[in-house]
Write a protein that holds these residues in place. Structure first.
Motif, PDB file in Angstrom:
ATOM      1  N   GLU A 110       3.137   4.779  -1.882  1.00 27.68           N
ATOM      2  CA  GLU A 110       3.512   3.505  -1.257  1.00 27.68           C
ATOM      3  C   GLU A 110       4.492   2.722  -2.130  1.00 27.68           C
ATOM      4  O   GLU A 110       5.356   2.000  -1.618  1.00 27.68           O
ATOM      5  N   ASP A 111       4.377   2.880  -3.439  1.00 30.96           N
ATOM      6  CA  ASP A 111       5.200   2.100  -4.361  1.00 30.96           C
ATOM      7  C   ASP A 111       6.695   2.376  -4.230  1.00 30.96           C
ATOM      8  O   ASP A 111       7.518   1.556  -4.636  1.00 30.96           O
ATOM      9  N   ASN A 112       7.053   3.533  -3.682  1.00 28.72           N
ATOM     10  CA  ASN A 112       8.471   3.854  -3.585  1.00 28.72           C
ATOM     11  C   ASN A 112       9.092   3.305  -2.305  1.00 28.72           C
ATOM     12  O   ASN A 112      10.129   3.812  -1.844  1.00 28.72           O
ATOM     13  N   LEU A 113       8.502   2.261  -1.762  1.00 21.71           N
ATOM     14  CA  LEU A 113       8.989   1.658  -0.523  1.00 21.71           C
ATOM     15  C   LEU A 113      10.470   1.274  -0.579  1.00 21.71           C
ATOM     16  O   LEU A 113      11.176   1.441   0.433  1.00 21.71           O
ATOM     17  N   TRP A 127       8.644  -2.071   9.936  1.00 24.52           N
ATOM     18  CA  TRP A 127       7.872  -1.036   9.253  1.00 24.52           C
ATOM     19  C   TRP A 127       7.776  -1.345   7.762  1.00 24.52           C
ATOM     20  O   TRP A 127       6.713  -1.202   7.147  1.00 24.52           O
ATOM     21  N   THR A 128       8.866  -1.799   7.178  1.00 22.29           N
ATOM     22  CA  THR A 128       8.880  -2.116   5.755  1.00 22.29           C
ATOM     23  C   THR A 128       7.947  -3.286   5.451  1.00 22.29           C
ATOM     24  O   THR A 128       7.219  -3.276   4.442  1.00 22.29           O
ATOM     25  N   VAL A 129       7.953  -4.289   6.317  1.00 19.62           N
ATOM     26  CA  VAL A 129       7.039  -5.430   6.151  1.00 19.62           C
ATOM     27  C   VAL A 129       5.595  -4.948   6.071  1.00 19.62           C
ATOM     28  O   VAL A 129       4.827  -5.347   5.187  1.00 19.62           O
ATOM     29  N   HIS A 131       0.421  -2.521   2.000  1.00 14.29           N
ATOM     30  CA  HIS A 131      -0.501  -1.486   1.554  1.00 14.29           C
ATOM     31  C   HIS A 131      -0.541  -1.380   0.042  1.00 14.29           C
ATOM     32  O   HIS A 131      -1.620  -1.326  -0.563  1.00 14.29           O
ATOM     33  N   SER A 132       0.617  -1.339  -0.587  1.00 16.95           N
ATOM     34  CA  SER A 132       0.628  -1.227  -2.048  1.00 16.95           C
ATOM     35  C   SER A 132       0.064  -2.482  -2.704  1.00 16.95           C
ATOM     36  O   SER A 132      -0.630  -2.392  -3.729  1.00 16.95           O
ATOM     37  N   ILE A 133       0.331  -3.649  -2.122  1.00 17.90           N
ATOM     38  CA  ILE A 133      -0.223  -4.889  -2.676  1.00 17.90           C
ATOM     39  C   ILE A 133      -1.747  -4.837  -2.667  1.00 17.90           C
ATOM     40  O   ILE A 133      -2.411  -5.104  -3.676  1.00 17.90           O
ATOM     41  N   GLU A 171     -13.769  -0.111   1.738  1.00 15.79           N
ATOM     42  CA  GLU A 171     -13.843   0.400   3.106  1.00 15.79           C
ATOM     43  C   GLU A 171     -13.086  -0.506   4.070  1.00 15.79           C
ATOM     44  O   GLU A 171     -12.332  -0.025   4.931  1.00 15.79           O
ATOM     45  N   ALA A 172     -13.278  -1.814   3.930  1.00 17.94           N
ATOM     46  CA  ALA A 172     -12.599  -2.765   4.819  1.00 17.94           C
ATOM     47  C   ALA A 172     -11.086  -2.695   4.629  1.00 17.94           C
ATOM     48  O   ALA A 172     -10.318  -2.709   5.598  1.00 17.94           O
ATOM     49  N   MET A 173     -10.650  -2.621   3.380  1.00 20.28           N
ATOM     50  CA  MET A 173      -9.216  -2.546   3.088  1.00 20.28           C
ATOM     51  C   MET A 173      -8.613  -1.272   3.674  1.00 20.28           C
ATOM     52  O   MET A 173      -7.564  -1.302   4.333  1.00 20.28           O
ATOM     53  N   LEU A 174      -9.274  -0.148   3.456  1.00 17.05           N
ATOM     54  CA  LEU A 174      -8.734   1.129   3.921  1.00 17.05           C
ATOM     55  C   LEU A 174      -8.761   1.233   5.437  1.00 17.05           C
ATOM     56  O   LEU A 174      -7.870   1.841   6.037  1.00 17.05           O
TER      57      LEU A 174
END
Length: 316
Positions: A80-83, A107-109, A114-116, A184-187
């Motif tokens: 995800e970090d390579n966005l 999509w980028t937004v 996710h990475s945050i 679990e909630a985050m994922l």
């Protein structure tokens, strides 16, 4: 000046697909449910790290997340970090104009969240070494990323459709193994995003199949034979991928049964009629690729079952 900056041979395809993209973007935005990463982070578990704030140094025993879930989260986070690279690549490929550009930015937004969310969770729970994680992120982003399929719009659509589905499956399986309600909630929330992204790309890919079946079957065959994760260049990728396979988060079985087969079935490739000779050749090659993938899945299952301990829970 033509606003479409894609290669000449795909300009007409981008134009053909734009009405479908516009409807798919509208549907995506109508169903949009914005969420906020900070609401999914268990901040009360956190403490200052050493360094500027003079907190507690990180030690491996501080984290409670199991190895399987931790490796899966680190692998996905580095991906995800390579966005920034992903955004650049798809903006150049699909253009930044019209419905295509609206999609690229939206999509980028959503991917940025996710990475945050994952990084905040890993840091506040001290699940990973923060220095090592940042060093790996730096190396991966510095190396950049490029689409393996160059400027081929159809092959790239196949890739992103498979990738989004694979990512959704991966997050779902990490969720099943993490043993933490906050995680679990985050994922669950991230997986919902990935599913909506997959549905967008799948819709556009299906339109390409209707318009250009021979080219699309060729693209599916080529991508299915060569696909690799966007994080393949990240430090430690091979080790993390092996860990995810052993734990069942993403294995050859997962790839074949839950990613390749569903997309091929959805596109109706083996039911399609009227293919030209080149399309028929591509379909035969795809059948061979699927047979090879099924064989890899079967071999993995045999090896895993022969080496698994008597208590399956201990594998994780």
């Amino acid at each position: 000046m033509d606003p479409y900056q894609a290669p000449r041979r795909d300009v007409s395809l981008l134009r053909e697909l734009e009405p479908v993209v516009a409807k798919a973007v509208d549907a995506h935005l109508e169903s949009a449910d914005d969420w906020y990463p900070h609401e999914y982070t268990p901040w009360s578990r956190g403490a200052d790290f050493d360094g500027v704030l003079g907190g507690t140094p990180w030690e491996p025993e501080q984290g409670t997340l199991g190895k399987a879930a931790r490796d899966g989260l680190v692998h996905n986070l580095l991906s995800e970090d390579n966005l920034p690279s992903y955004h650049r690549v798809i903006a150049e490929l699909f253009t930044r104009d019209g419905a295509w550009g609206t999609w690229v930015n939206r999509w980028t937004v959503e991917e940025g969240r996710h990475s945050i969310a994952i990084r905040d969770y890993l840091m506040v729970t001290r699940a990973v070494d923060p220095v090592a994680l940042e060093n790996d992120r730096t190396a991966h982003v510095q190396n950049g990323w490029g689409m393996d399929y160059g400027d081929d719009v159809v092959a790239s659509l196949v890739y992103v459709t498979l990738q989004e589905l694979g990512t959704r499956v991966s997050y779902r399986n990490i969720k099943l193994q993490c043993g933490d309600s906050a995680c679990e909630a985050m994922l669950n929330r991230i997986a919902m995003d990935e599913n909506r992204h997959m549905l967008f790309y799948r819709t556009v890919l299906a339109a390409a199949m209707d318009l250009h079946p021979d080219r699309t079957v060729r693209a599916v065959a080529d991508v299915a034979a060569s696909i690799r994760a966007p994080g393949h260049g990240a430090p430690g990728y091979a080790r993390l991928a092996q860990s995810m396979a052993r734990s069942g988060i993403y294995s050859p079985v997962t790839h074949y049964e839950e990613v390749l087969q569903p997309i091929v079935r959805f596109l109706g490739i083996f039911d399609a009629s009227g293919l030209r000779p080149d399309g028929e050749q591509a379909r035969e090659e795809l059948a061979a690729v699927l047979e090879h993938s099924a064989g890899q899945a079967a071999r993995f299952t045999r090896i895993f079952e022969s080496s698994a301990p008597s208590n399956p829970a201990s594998v994780h």
